[in-house]
Design an enzyme around this catalytic site. Structure first.
Site, PDB file in Angstrom:
ATOM      1  N   ASP A  57      50.797  68.807  11.081  1.00  0.00           N
ATOM      2  CA  ASP A  57      52.145  68.426  10.653  1.00  0.00           C
ATOM      3  C   ASP A  57      52.912  69.715  10.326  1.00  0.00           C
ATOM      4  O   ASP A  57      52.350  70.624   9.729  1.00  0.00           O
ATOM      5  CB  ASP A  57      52.091  67.511   9.413  1.00  0.00           C
ATOM      6  CG  ASP A  57      53.417  66.791   9.190  1.00  0.00           C
ATOM      7  OD1 ASP A  57      53.468  65.574   9.438  1.00  0.00           O
ATOM      8  OD2 ASP A  57      54.399  67.469   8.804  1.00  0.00           O
ATOM      9  N   ARG A 182      51.593  49.771  16.624  1.00  0.00           N
ATOM     10  CA  ARG A 182      52.061  48.459  16.156  1.00  0.00           C
ATOM     11  C   ARG A 182      51.632  48.182  14.716  1.00  0.00           C
ATOM     12  O   ARG A 182      51.838  47.085  14.224  1.00  0.00           O
ATOM     13  CB  ARG A 182      51.432  47.348  17.001  1.00  0.00           C
ATOM     14  CG  ARG A 182      51.946  47.260  18.402  1.00  0.00           C
ATOM     15  CD  ARG A 182      51.108  46.274  19.178  1.00  0.00           C
ATOM     16  NE  ARG A 182      51.887  45.599  20.215  1.00  0.00           N
ATOM     17  CZ  ARG A 182      51.362  44.702  21.046  1.00  0.00           C
ATOM     18  NH1 ARG A 182      50.081  44.401  20.944  1.00  0.00           N
ATOM     19  NH2 ARG A 182      52.113  44.128  21.963  1.00  0.00           N
ATOM     20  N   LYS A 234      57.207  48.071  23.560  1.00  0.00           N
ATOM     21  CA  LYS A 234      57.222  48.379  22.122  1.00  0.00           C
ATOM     22  C   LYS A 234      58.604  48.080  21.527  1.00  0.00           C
ATOM     23  O   LYS A 234      58.752  47.429  20.491  1.00  0.00           O
ATOM     24  CB  LYS A 234      56.878  49.855  21.911  1.00  0.00           C
ATOM     25  CG  LYS A 234      57.179  50.382  20.523  1.00  0.00           C
ATOM     26  CD  LYS A 234      56.323  49.731  19.475  1.00  0.00           C
ATOM     27  CE  LYS A 234      56.735  50.142  18.082  1.00  0.00           C
ATOM     28  NZ  LYS A 234      55.911  49.469  17.059  1.00  0.00           N
ATOM     29  N   GLY A 285      65.409  46.496   6.907  1.00  0.00           N
ATOM     30  CA  GLY A 285      65.211  47.942   6.713  1.00  0.00           C
ATOM     31  C   GLY A 285      63.927  48.390   7.397  1.00  0.00           C
ATOM     32  O   GLY A 285      63.375  47.684   8.246  1.00  0.00           O
ATOM     33  N   CYS A 288      61.656  51.183  11.656  1.00  0.00           N
ATOM     34  CA  CYS A 288      61.571  50.727  13.050  1.00  0.00           C
ATOM     35  C   CYS A 288      62.658  49.747  13.480  1.00  0.00           C
ATOM     36  O   CYS A 288      63.413  50.017  14.398  1.00  0.00           O
ATOM     37  CB  CYS A 288      60.207  50.110  13.262  1.00  0.00           C
ATOM     38  SG  CYS A 288      58.923  51.209  12.703  1.00  0.00           S
TER      39      CYS A 288
HETATM   40  N1  SAJ Z   1      62.547  40.952   7.606  1.00  0.00           N
HETATM   41  C1  SAJ Z   1      63.362  39.861   7.283  1.00  0.00           C
HETATM   42  N2  SAJ Z   1      62.972  38.622   7.672  1.00  0.00           N
HETATM   43  C2  SAJ Z   1      61.796  38.422   8.370  1.00  0.00           C
HETATM   44  C3  SAJ Z   1      60.993  39.546   8.689  1.00  0.00           C
HETATM   45  C4  SAJ Z   1      61.388  40.800   8.299  1.00  0.00           C
HETATM   46  O1  SAJ Z   1      64.413  40.004   6.640  1.00  0.00           O
HETATM   47  O2  SAJ Z   1      61.477  37.275   8.678  1.00  0.00           O
HETATM   48  C5  SAJ Z   1      62.969  42.297   7.199  1.00  0.00           C
HETATM   49  C6  SAJ Z   1      62.024  42.914   6.188  1.00  0.00           C
HETATM   50  O3  SAJ Z   1      62.418  42.555   4.873  1.00  0.00           O
HETATM   51  C7  SAJ Z   1      62.209  44.406   6.455  1.00  0.00           C
HETATM   52  C8  SAJ Z   1      62.506  44.471   7.945  1.00  0.00           C
HETATM   53  O4  SAJ Z   1      62.907  43.165   8.339  1.00  0.00           O
HETATM   54  O5  SAJ Z   1      63.324  44.900   5.735  1.00  0.00           O
HETATM   55  C9  SAJ Z   1      61.311  44.933   8.799  1.00  0.00           C
HETATM   56  O6  SAJ Z   1      60.248  44.084   8.454  1.00  0.00           O
HETATM   57  P1  SAJ Z   1      58.891  44.118   9.329  1.00  0.00           P
HETATM   58  O7  SAJ Z   1      57.952  43.127   8.757  1.00  0.00           O
HETATM   59  O8  SAJ Z   1      59.187  44.028  10.750  1.00  0.00           O
HETATM   60  O9  SAJ Z   1      58.294  45.548   8.942  1.00  0.00           O
HETATM   61  P2  SAJ Z   1      57.910  46.871   9.742  1.00  0.00           P
HETATM   62  O10 SAJ Z   1      59.136  47.517  10.251  1.00  0.00           O
HETATM   63  O11 SAJ Z   1      57.029  47.625   8.808  1.00  0.00           O
HETATM   64  O12 SAJ Z   1      56.944  46.444  10.991  1.00  0.00           O
HETATM   65  C10 SAJ Z   1      57.418  46.238  12.276  1.00  0.00           C
HETATM   66  C11 SAJ Z   1      56.338  45.385  12.947  1.00  0.00           C
HETATM   67  N3  SAJ Z   1      56.803  44.947  14.235  1.00  0.00           N
HETATM   68  C12 SAJ Z   1      56.722  43.626  14.519  1.00  0.00           C
HETATM   69  O13 SAJ Z   1      56.312  42.818  13.717  1.00  0.00           O
HETATM   70  C13 SAJ Z   1      57.178  43.224  15.897  1.00  0.00           C
HETATM   71  C14 SAJ Z   1      55.075  46.216  13.084  1.00  0.00           C
HETATM   72  O14 SAJ Z   1      54.087  45.491  13.808  1.00  0.00           O
HETATM   73  C15 SAJ Z   1      55.377  47.493  13.822  1.00  0.00           C
HETATM   74  O15 SAJ Z   1      54.211  48.303  13.932  1.00  0.00           O
HETATM   75  C16 SAJ Z   1      56.441  48.284  13.076  1.00  0.00           C
HETATM   76  O16 SAJ Z   1      57.617  47.472  12.987  1.00  0.00           O
HETATM   77  C17 SAJ Z   1      56.704  49.545  13.834  1.00  0.00           C
HETATM   78  O17 SAJ Z   1      56.133  50.578  13.371  1.00  0.00           O
HETATM   79  O18 SAJ Z   1      57.326  49.488  14.888  1.00  0.00           O
END
Ligand code: SAJ
Length: 460
Positions: A57, A182, A234, A285, A288
């Site tokens: 890093d 993922r 992705k 938020g 991703c």
């Molecule tokens: N959120 C909602 N309503 C929902 C689901 C999520 O408001 O029903 C909001 C959450 O509060 C959060 C945001 O969306 O602010 C993202 O939530 P998330 O659960 O998607 O969290 P991440 O970004 O940590 O994970 C996602 C995941 N992608 C998918 O589920 C398709 C994860 O598998 C990925 O590895 C990650 O993005 C990534 O690194 O791309």
């Protein structure tokens, strides 16, 4: 008889057999670039699979923090496994990558690809790392990219970058694949190992060779495909999720107008075997979802004005504003304005039980409340940052004498709160605005709060 003067054609065959055998014996030396919320679990998981891993890093402080166990991953067992890998030197860390002395066989690129300016992909970190690797890559090496990239980036940009100084040919002398991550932060090691995973090659041979490495570290299904397919899939996953969250949020706003609780409408609708409406909330938020839709469309030559993906981004980005509107309306119902009022913002992290505030809706909500001259206190058991509010070390301190409580993140500890206890320290005639439908109107009102929720009733 055909005399083949040039034996170079044999190299790939020999190399690929040697690579596959080395993978079987866990003899490949692996370098992982980028030790953030994706790179560190990746480096650790690969070392736990029996490989010698060098974690690289550019931030020496981050390397030092990891060495001393100051990591953000809170999942059970992560720290113990990290310590063990570092103690056995299975995993080594550095902030200086000396390509002249490097003898790695596998280069894993895990650096961030944020947005810059007007929501454009910022690929500088990926380019910087690939330029570094291009000076060290040898015949028989595998370069594999885990970062999220606009579709076509690896084939059109990274391959040539890796070939140039070395004069080696991608797909013939060394192998190049895309295998996007993922994992979700709170289950990083488990999801890294068990999730199905795309392995997309610059060529079919690249895919085949890389699969011999990934099959020794991934227990989930390997989806052997093309590099550009892996890049696009992705971004499609996260854009799909963002669009579905936007639908839930738009439905919530409709339910508010109609006067029915969105959570009940969604509960009933989701009993349909082929319906899975997501959860409405205070906004979207994380590192991703707020950016991957822009990476997906970055390669599109069509106008984005009628894009459903862009419309979804707009809906989700407006949710923090909507929450502040609920606060204003609910407080007006108790004869108060937000100016000069004590407001507690509870939960700053972008989602439940993580400490990451990247693109967190809480930041926007606090900014808007401060702009309305509210006095904002914040509390989040996981987060160091205050995002502009006055950071409190306990929920009680944040809620004390507050006219309004705004729940922005649905941390488990918030779900377990006894609102009657919370009410005792809050101010007179308090309002509770529920950004994640953590509570119910009846529970909140029994405890003595006026209650408003995203998609729920407005405070009466
Ligand atoms: N959120 C909602 N309503 C929902 C689901 C999520 O408001 O029903 C909001 C959450 O509060 C959060 C945001 O969306 O602010 C993202 O939530 P998330 O659960 O998607 O969290 P991440 O970004 O940590 O994970 C996602 C995941 N992608 C998918 O589920 C398709 C994860 O598998 C990925 O590895 C990650 O993005 C990534 O690194 O791309």
């Amino acid at each position: 008889m055909l005399l083949i003067a040039d034996e170079s054609w044999r190299k790939p065959v020999l190399q690929s057999e040697q690579f596959t055998e080395s993978a079987r014996l866990r003899k490949l030396r692996v370098a992982v670039f980028g030790l953030g919320h994706i790179g560190l679990p990746t480096a650790l998981a690969i070392s736990l699979s029996g490989y010698s891993v060098l974690g690289v890093d550019i931030d020496p402080d981050r390397v030092e923090h990891i060495r001393s166990g100051r990591v953000r991953q809170s999942e059970p067992g992560f720290l113990e496994k990290l310590r063990s890998s570092l103690e056995t030197h299975r995993l080594q860390l550095t902030s200086e990558f000396d390509m002249s002395k490097d003898g790695s066989d596998v280069y894993v690129v895990c650096v961030q690809t944020p947005l810059i300016g007007k929501k454009k992909p910022d690929l500088r970190s990926v380019v910087q790392v690939c330029r570094l690797i291009s000076k060290a890559v040898r015949a028989g090496s595998l370069v594999t990219v885990h970062s999220s990239l606009p579709p076509g980036t690896t084939r059109k940009k990274l391959a040539a970058m890796l070939e140039t100084p070395s004069g080696l040919r991608c797909g013939r002398d060394f192998w190049l694949t895309v295998s996007p991550e993922r994992l979700t932060p709170s289950l990083s090691l488990e999801e890294f190992t068990n999730n199905p995973r795309a392995v997309g090659g610059y060529s079919a041979e690249c895919t085949r060779v890389a699969s011999s490495f990934y099959s020794t570290i991934i227990r989930g299904e390997l989806l052997l495909t093309d590099a550009t397919v892996a890049e696009a899939a992705k971004l499609a996953e996260n854009s799909f999720r963002d669009v579905n969250v936007a639908f839930a949020n738009e439905l919530a706003l409709l339910c508010e107008d109609v006067g029915v609780p969105a959570v009940e409408v969604i509960r009933v609708a989701n009993t349909h075997p082929r319906v899975r409406i997501h959860d409405p909330g205070a906004g979207v938020g994380g590192p991703c979802l707020p950016k991957d839709p822009y990476l997906l469309l970055a390669s599109s030559r069509k106008s984005k004005s009628s894009s459903v993906v862009m419309a979804a981004r707009k809906i989700n980005d407006n949710m923090p504003n909507h929450v502040v509107g609920l606060v204003r309306r609910a407080m007006r119902g108790t004869g108060k304005g937000i100016a000069g009022s004590q407001i507690a913002v509870l939960g700053l992290a972008y989602k439940a039980d993580v400490d990451d505030v990247t693109y967190s809706p809480a930041g926007r909500i606090i900014t808007l409340l401060l702009r309305g001259h509210a006095r904002v206190r914040t509390y989040d058991p996981y987060v160091e940052e205050s995002l502009g509010g006055m950071k409190c070390e306990s929920l009680g301190a944040a809620v004390e004498k507050a006219s309004c409580l705004v729940f922005v993140t649905d941390h488990k500890m918030f779900r377990e709160l006894d609102l009657r206890e919370v009410r005792k320290v809050a101010g007179d005639d308090p309002v509770l605005v529920d950004g994640r439908n953590v509570f119910t109107e009846s529970k909140a009102m029994e405890a003595g709060f006026h209650y408003a929720a995203v998609g729920g009733p407005h405070a009466s």
